[in-house]
Scaffold this motif. Structure first.
Motif, PDB file in Angstrom:
ATOM      1  N   ASN A   1       5.657  17.142   4.327  1.00 47.23           N
ATOM      2  CA  ASN A   1       4.531  16.384   2.735  1.00 47.23           C
ATOM      3  C   ASN A   1       4.319  17.432   1.562  1.00 47.23           C
ATOM      4  O   ASN A   1       4.352  17.221   0.782  1.00 47.23           O
ATOM      5  CB  ASN A   1       3.902  15.930   4.030  1.00 47.23           C
ATOM      6  N   GLY A   2       4.111  19.045   2.470  1.00 46.27           N
ATOM      7  CA  GLY A   2       4.723  19.960   1.044  1.00 46.27           C
ATOM      8  C   GLY A   2       5.179  19.816   0.140  1.00 46.27           C
ATOM      9  O   GLY A   2       5.195  20.271  -0.858  1.00 46.27           O
ATOM     10  N   LEU A   3       6.680  19.762   0.846  1.00 46.77           N
ATOM     11  CA  LEU A   3       7.748  19.495   0.376  1.00 46.77           C
ATOM     12  C   LEU A   3       8.162  18.550  -0.967  1.00 46.77           C
ATOM     13  O   LEU A   3       8.546  18.983  -2.208  1.00 46.77           O
ATOM     14  CB  LEU A   3       8.848  20.606   0.554  1.00 46.77           C
ATOM     15  N   TYR A   4       7.987  17.237  -0.233  1.00 48.67           N
ATOM     16  CA  TYR A   4       8.731  16.077  -0.387  1.00 48.67           C
ATOM     17  C   TYR A   4       8.289  15.164  -0.816  1.00 48.67           C
ATOM     18  O   TYR A   4       7.897  14.190  -0.946  1.00 48.67           O
ATOM     19  CB  TYR A   4       9.699  15.437   0.729  1.00 48.67           C
ATOM     20  N   SER A   5       6.322  15.359  -1.077  1.00 53.87           N
ATOM     21  CA  SER A   5       5.613  14.328  -1.762  1.00 53.87           C
ATOM     22  C   SER A   5       5.738  14.069  -2.496  1.00 53.87           C
ATOM     23  O   SER A   5       5.388  15.410  -3.204  1.00 53.87           O
ATOM     24  CB  SER A   5       4.002  14.221  -0.221  1.00 53.87           C
ATOM     25  N   TRP A   6       4.630  13.329  -3.223  1.00 55.97           N
ATOM     26  CA  TRP A   6       4.187  12.915  -4.557  1.00 55.97           C
ATOM     27  C   TRP A   6       2.704  12.671  -3.703  1.00 55.97           C
ATOM     28  O   TRP A   6       1.992  12.976  -2.848  1.00 55.97           O
ATOM     29  CB  TRP A   6       4.611  11.096  -4.877  1.00 55.97           C
ATOM     30  N   ILE A   7       1.739  12.926  -4.835  1.00 57.97           N
ATOM     31  CA  ILE A   7      -0.096  13.109  -4.486  1.00 57.97           C
ATOM     32  C   ILE A   7      -0.327  11.957  -4.094  1.00 57.97           C
ATOM     33  O   ILE A   7      -0.880  11.644  -3.156  1.00 57.97           O
ATOM     34  CB  ILE A   7      -0.490  12.795  -6.212  1.00 57.97           C
ATOM     35  N   THR A   8       0.478  10.018  -4.759  1.00 54.38           N
ATOM     36  CA  THR A   8      -0.497   8.812  -3.906  1.00 54.38           C
ATOM     37  C   THR A   8       1.172   9.131  -2.408  1.00 54.38           C
ATOM     38  O   THR A   8       0.781   7.326  -1.953  1.00 54.38           O
ATOM     39  CB  THR A   8      -0.167   7.774  -4.775  1.00 54.38           C
ATOM     40  N   ARG A   9       2.200   9.681  -2.276  1.00 55.76           N
ATOM     41  CA  ARG A   9       3.105   9.060  -1.612  1.00 55.76           C
ATOM     42  C   ARG A   9       3.509   9.755  -0.531  1.00 55.76           C
ATOM     43  O   ARG A   9       4.278  10.819  -1.049  1.00 55.76           O
ATOM     44  CB  ARG A   9       4.582   8.524  -1.928  1.00 55.76           C
ATOM     45  N   PRO A  10       2.936   9.956   0.814  1.00 55.72           N
ATOM     46  CA  PRO A  10       3.245  11.244   1.174  1.00 55.72           C
ATOM     47  C   PRO A  10       4.729  10.819   2.045  1.00 55.72           C
ATOM     48  O   PRO A  10       5.285   9.379   1.888  1.00 55.72           O
ATOM     49  CB  PRO A  10       2.595  11.118   2.497  1.00 55.72           C
ATOM     50  N   ALA A  11       5.718  12.548   2.542  1.00 53.33           N
ATOM     51  CA  ALA A  11       7.017  11.432   2.682  1.00 53.33           C
ATOM     52  C   ALA A  11       6.895  11.043   3.988  1.00 53.33           C
ATOM     53  O   ALA A  11       7.772  10.695   4.752  1.00 53.33           O
ATOM     54  CB  ALA A  11       8.196  12.845   2.488  1.00 53.33           C
ATOM     55  N   VAL A  12       6.170  11.870   5.045  1.00 53.73           N
ATOM     56  CA  VAL A  12       6.067  11.051   6.014  1.00 53.73           C
ATOM     57  C   VAL A  12       4.227  11.007   6.466  1.00 53.73           C
ATOM     58  O   VAL A  12       3.377  11.204   6.058  1.00 53.73           O
ATOM     59  CB  VAL A  12       6.305  12.431   7.415  1.00 53.73           C
ATOM     60  N   HIS A  13       3.698   9.392   7.107  1.00 55.06           N
ATOM     61  CA  HIS A  13       2.800   9.070   7.221  1.00 55.06           C
ATOM     62  C   HIS A  13       2.519   9.990   8.874  1.00 55.06           C
ATOM     63  O   HIS A  13       3.074   8.750   9.528  1.00 55.06           O
ATOM     64  CB  HIS A  13       1.986   7.717   7.255  1.00 55.06           C
TER      65      HIS A  13
ATOM     66  N   GLU B   1       0.701  -0.616  -0.196  1.00 56.80           N
ATOM     67  CA  GLU B   1       0.755   0.157  -0.084  1.00 56.80           C
ATOM     68  C   GLU B   1       1.024   1.331   0.236  1.00 56.80           C
ATOM     69  O   GLU B   1       0.014   2.247  -0.514  1.00 56.80           O
ATOM     70  CB  GLU B   1      -0.638  -0.292   1.158  1.00 56.80           C
ATOM     71  N   LEU B   2       2.365   1.414   0.788  1.00 54.36           N
ATOM     72  CA  LEU B   2       2.852   2.376   0.311  1.00 54.36           C
ATOM     73  C   LEU B   2       3.332   2.222  -0.834  1.00 54.36           C
ATOM     74  O   LEU B   2       4.846   3.405  -0.764  1.00 54.36           O
ATOM     75  CB  LEU B   2       4.286   1.595   2.176  1.00 54.36           C
ATOM     76  N   GLY B   3       3.148   0.908  -1.447  1.00 54.32           N
ATOM     77  CA  GLY B   3       4.313   1.598  -3.415  1.00 54.32           C
ATOM     78  C   GLY B   3       5.577   0.943  -2.946  1.00 54.32           C
ATOM     79  O   GLY B   3       6.656   0.957  -3.227  1.00 54.32           O
ATOM     80  N   GLN B   4       5.684  -0.003  -1.868  1.00 51.60           N
ATOM     81  CA  GLN B   4       7.200  -1.051  -2.098  1.00 51.60           C
ATOM     82  C   GLN B   4       7.818  -0.028  -1.459  1.00 51.60           C
ATOM     83  O   GLN B   4       9.300  -0.196  -2.649  1.00 51.60           O
ATOM     84  CB  GLN B   4       7.944  -1.500  -3.129  1.00 51.60           C
ATOM     85  N   PRO B   5       8.662   0.887  -0.843  1.00 48.13           N
ATOM     86  CA  PRO B   5       9.281   1.652  -0.357  1.00 48.13           C
ATOM     87  C   PRO B   5      10.541   0.543  -0.108  1.00 48.13           C
ATOM     88  O   PRO B   5      10.758  -0.321   0.555  1.00 48.13           O
ATOM     89  CB  PRO B   5       9.606   2.873   0.099  1.00 48.13           C
ATOM     90  N   ARG B   6      11.718   1.174  -0.425  1.00 49.92           N
ATOM     91  CA  ARG B   6      12.936   0.465  -0.523  1.00 49.92           C
ATOM     92  C   ARG B   6      12.977   0.297   1.247  1.00 49.92           C
ATOM     93  O   ARG B   6      13.370  -0.245   1.416  1.00 49.92           O
ATOM     94  CB  ARG B   6      14.005   1.372  -0.413  1.00 49.92           C
ATOM     95  N   THR B   7      13.045   1.610   2.231  1.00 53.93           N
ATOM     96  CA  THR B   7      13.327   1.934   3.570  1.00 53.93           C
ATOM     97  C   THR B   7      11.932   2.792   3.958  1.00 53.93           C
ATOM     98  O   THR B   7      10.944   3.911   3.835  1.00 53.93           O
ATOM     99  CB  THR B   7      14.546   2.652   3.420  1.00 53.93           C
ATOM    100  N   ILE B   8      11.536   1.821   5.141  1.00 54.89           N
ATOM    101  CA  ILE B   8      10.348   2.624   5.947  1.00 54.89           C
ATOM    102  C   ILE B   8      10.874   2.762   7.704  1.00 54.89           C
ATOM    103  O   ILE B   8      11.451   1.535   8.348  1.00 54.89           O
ATOM    104  CB  ILE B   8       9.257   2.052   5.640  1.00 54.89           C
ATOM    105  N   LEU B   9      11.180   3.932   7.800  1.00 53.87           N
ATOM    106  CA  LEU B   9      11.095   4.555   9.398  1.00 53.87           C
ATOM    107  C   LEU B   9       9.913   4.510  10.080  1.00 53.87           C
ATOM    108  O   LEU B   9       9.073   5.073   9.731  1.00 53.87           O
ATOM    109  CB  LEU B   9      11.937   5.605   9.625  1.00 53.87           C
TER     110      LEU B   9
END
Length: 497
Positions: free
Chosen positions: A333-345, A261-269
């Motif tokens: 999130n305003g600076l670094y997110s995509w429409i479908t992928r927030p940088a911070v959840h 659901e998170l788009g298979q990121p390489r790293t989840i913190l």
């Protein structure tokens, strides 16, 4: 219903391990509450068939005893004024900030202190009414520091232990507390006062020496001819229980779903905290933001999940802290997110145990970085869930957990540059075999020192103290059974920090 006079093992906390779900009528449904104290104590009380005393979470409401998840629960009522003045005032606005190195400036009010005394007296009488002769009573945390002495006046036959889950402050901070003498006297009503680490026990010993009028020998205080032992017992988690949940195929499937659901990121913190300035959420977001701004982290491959567990706030909701965290999350999130992928959840919600374990499995790095904490239970839960020995733990030097896991990446969370370097170290591809060896060592130590061994250590030490306090000819009531056969000695270094 069992005889109310036959409770031989009684655990006392500020809140019960359940939260109410009112249905609009007279009936109340219950759900498990999420707190470090409850997570540690629940398996202990259940195994020993104990009785749990605490406030049920509803102001101006009287409720009778009930059973929940194998535990006998005895609610203590709380008037609305005491919810505000005792919990929201003295506990959350005076004591909690002071005990966490004054990360927030503590505020003091005489009305709050009066409410604190009233509530502690109410708890003492509730315990005195249901405890069997010679029963073991284990009181927990800073909300109830006067109960040991009050209870000893009412029931001198009881074996009384106290455990502080938050740090005990250094003397330079403790001396600011208007009721410091009353707090010390209250705690010294116990037979054994336990702390998370030797720094806290040393701070307490120094406070007793500075402000008390009692003789003290190493780790023993002698108030009024009694012996009160002082020691450190690092709290743990039900490691076997978390391992079972982590090995459940449904939980593993849910962890895979989360990554998908998170788009298979390489790293989840991952970070899991209450929304409290002492938890260091703002510093964590600052470090993460700068790494993104410097392009040392790529938001296309790395993301942060920050779970802010709703706390039981009673008049001290810290709107400024909430606003600052919300603003930082929105800025990132305003600076670094995509429409479908927030940088911070950012999740401000209580998760089910199953969902939390799935998050532990999905995350590559656990950020357990409070500014100050007695023990970070979430860090130990993460370790317990990593049954394949993968993952990386980043720990704050300000948490009592760090001393027990030297293999983890550690950081001073106030040092943002060091924080950034620690995050990069934690996520850097490296010697996977070496990291597995480190994780395996931490997990082995956690299994050896799980929550049941913690409780056994404490209760063994409490019984030993009682034997030294009472004449050999005195008749001791049957103590709570200690099923673990291995007796271990706690850390007692009262004179060092």
């Amino acid at each position: 219903m069992p005889d109310a006079a036959k409770h031989h093992f009684v655990v006392v906390t500020g809140h019960l391990p359940v939260d109410p779900i009112p249905d609009g009528g007279d009936r109340v449904r219950w759900r498990a509450s999420r707190s470090g104290v409850n997570a540690a104590l629940h398996p202990v009380v259940a195994r020993r068939h104990g009785t749990w005393i605490g406030w049920h979470g509803l102001a101006d409401r009287q409720l009778g005893r009930f059973d929940w998840d194998g535990i006998s629960v005895q609610p203590v009522p709380m008037p609305a004024t005491d919810v505000t003045d005792h919990l929201g005032g003295h506990c959350e606005t005076s004591l909690a900030p002071l005990y966490h190195d004054a990360v927030e400036p503590p505020q003091f009010d005489r009305r709050w202190r009066q409410a604190y005394r009233r509530v502690n007296d109410r708890y003492s009488r509730a315990v005195a009414d249901i405890a069997a002769p010679g029963a073991t009573v284990w009181i927990h945390d800073y909300q109830l520091q006067l109960v040991p002495a009050m209870l000893r006046v009412l029931r001198p036959d009881l074996l009384i232990g106290f455990f502080l889950h938050v740090p005990f402050p250094p003397i330079e901070l403790f001396e600011k507390l208007p009721q410091r003498g009353e707090i010390l006297g209250g705690l010294l009503g116990a037979d054994l006062v336990g702390f998370q680490n030797t720094r806290s026990s040393a701070n307490f010993c120094q406070a007793v020496t500075e402000f008390g009028e009692f003789r003290m020998d190493a780790d023993v205080v002698h108030p009024n001819g009694r012996r009160v032992s002082i020691s450190a017992f690092p709290v743990s988690v039900d490691a076997a229980g978390f391992e079972r949940r982590a090995r459940d195929p449904q939980t593993q499937h849910r962890a895979a779903e989360i990554r998908a659901e998170l788009g298979q990121p390489r790293t989840i913190l991952l970070a899991v905290d209450h929304l409290d300035p002492a938890k260091g959420i703002e510093q964590r977001l600052d470090a993460y933001h700068e790494l993104l701004a410097e392009e040392r982290l790529d938001p296309a491959t790395t993301l942060l999940i920050q779970v802010a567990v709703p706390g039981r706030q009673h008049g001290a909701e810290r709107p400024d802290a909430w606003t600052r965290v919300e603003r930082k999350v929105a800025q990132i999130n305003g600076l670094y997110s995509w429409i479908t992928r927030p940088a911070v959840h950012f999740l401000h919600q209580a998760l089910t145990p199953q969902e939390l374990v799935a998050l532990y499995l999905a995350a590559d790095v656990m950020l357990a970085t409070p500014l100050r904490a007695g023990m970070n239970v979430n860090a130990k839960e993460y370790l317990a869930c990593r049954t394949d020995d993968t993952g990386t733990l980043l720990l704050s030097e300000g948490s009592g957990t760090a001393a027990g896991f030297p293999e983890a990446v550690t950081v001073n969370p106030y040092d943002i540059d060091a924080f950034k370097s620690a995050i990069l170290t934690a996520i850097k591809p490296g010697n996977s075999d070496g990291r597995r060896i480190q994780m395996r060592a931490m997990r082995r130590r956690l299994r050896e020192h799980d929550v049941h061994r913690w409780a056994t250590q404490y209760l063994d030490a409490l019984n030993d103290t009682a034997m030294r306090n009472r004449p050999a000819s005195s008749s001791l009531a049957a103590r709570v059974p200690l099923p673990m056969s291995r007796r271990t000695q706690p850390s007692t270094n009262c004179g060092s920090s």
